[in-house]
Design an enzyme around this catalytic site. Structure first.
Site, short mmCIF file in Angstrom:
data_model
loop_
_atom_site.label_atom_id
_atom_site.label_comp_id
_atom_site.label_asym_id
_atom_site.label_seq_id
_atom_site.Cartn_x
_atom_site.Cartn_y
_atom_site.Cartn_z
N ASP A 1 -163.05 7.16 3.73
CA ASP A 1 -164.23 7.59 4.48
C ASP A 1 -165.26 8.13 3.49
O ASP A 1 -164.98 9.08 2.76
CB ASP A 1 -163.83 8.69 5.48
CG ASP A 1 -164.95 9.09 6.41
OD1 ASP A 1 -166.06 8.52 6.33
OD2 ASP A 1 -164.72 10.00 7.23
N MET A 2 -166.41 7.50 3.45
CA MET A 2 -167.48 7.97 2.57
C MET A 2 -168.19 9.13 3.27
O MET A 2 -168.63 9.00 4.41
CB MET A 2 -168.46 6.84 2.27
CG MET A 2 -167.81 5.66 1.56
SD MET A 2 -167.04 6.09 -0.02
CE MET A 2 -168.47 6.53 -0.97
N ASP B 1 -169.29 2.85 6.24
CA ASP B 1 -168.78 3.91 5.36
C ASP B 1 -167.28 4.19 5.53
O ASP B 1 -166.79 5.21 5.06
CB ASP B 1 -169.58 5.19 5.55
CG ASP B 1 -169.35 5.84 6.90
OD1 ASP B 1 -168.99 5.14 7.86
OD2 ASP B 1 -169.55 7.07 7.00
N GLU B 2 -166.56 3.27 6.17
CA GLU B 2 -165.12 3.47 6.37
C GLU B 2 -164.37 2.16 6.15
O GLU B 2 -164.85 1.09 6.51
CB GLU B 2 -164.81 3.95 7.79
CG GLU B 2 -165.36 5.30 8.13
CD GLU B 2 -165.05 5.72 9.56
OE1 GLU B 2 -165.06 6.92 9.82
OE2 GLU B 2 -164.80 4.84 10.43
#
Length: 163
Positions: free
Chosen positions: A13-14, A108-109
């Protein structure tokens, strides 16, 4: 840290992704409270506050007007979707260097299904640390990530969120 005996998944996860992309891309935004919004109006909503903005109480979903009240010096940035997709492509390349079993969940994941040799907790932890290092090296040091390790995707996501 204690991990389940049969670890199977890494959830990447960003963190503060859009805001982090902006800080990585623009030196003037680094170490400053920034927030990304789809449209820069007082009635617009924040979709990604930086860590510095979060320290003032700015959260995803709050209005731009509220963000400005909470953090008078906040820098509001209108979203740059192409930029975020470029960072996503770099992220995906990094992840595929570690495993062919990558599932992209969103911009983003992502999830990596571990091979039998990687299911050992110590090996999984080392792999997660190596991935975090390569994300920082390839995308930039302002691109922060959390990686959860767990026996299924849901629990690995919860582990990533708990960081």
């Amino acid at each position: 840290m204690i991990f389940p005996q049969n670890t199977k998944y890494l959830f990447i996860d960003m963190n503060a992704f859009f805001a982090s992309c902006e800080q990585q891309d623009n030196v003037g935004y680094r170490h400053k409270p920034v927030a990304v919004t789809p449209i820069n109006t007082d009635t617009g909503c924040i979709i990604s506050p930086s860590y510095e903005a979060k320290a003032y109480g700015v959260k995803t979903g709050c209005s731009v007007r509220e963000a400005k009240k909470l953090c008078p010096g906040i820098i509001i940035i209108e979203a740059h979707v192409k930029k975020y997709l470029q960072f996503n492509q770099q992220l995906v390349r990094v992840l595929f260097n570690f495993s062919p079993f990558v599932t992209v969940k969103s911009v983003d994941e992502a999830v990596i299904c571990l091979s039998p040799a990687e299911k050992n907790s110590e090996v999984a932890l080392k792999l997660a640390q190596d991935i975090k290092y390569q994300i920082s090296k390839n995308l930039g040091r302002y691109m922060r990530s959390s990686i959860g390790i767990g026996p299924n995707v849901w629990l690995s996501k919860m582990a990533a969120e708990s960081q």
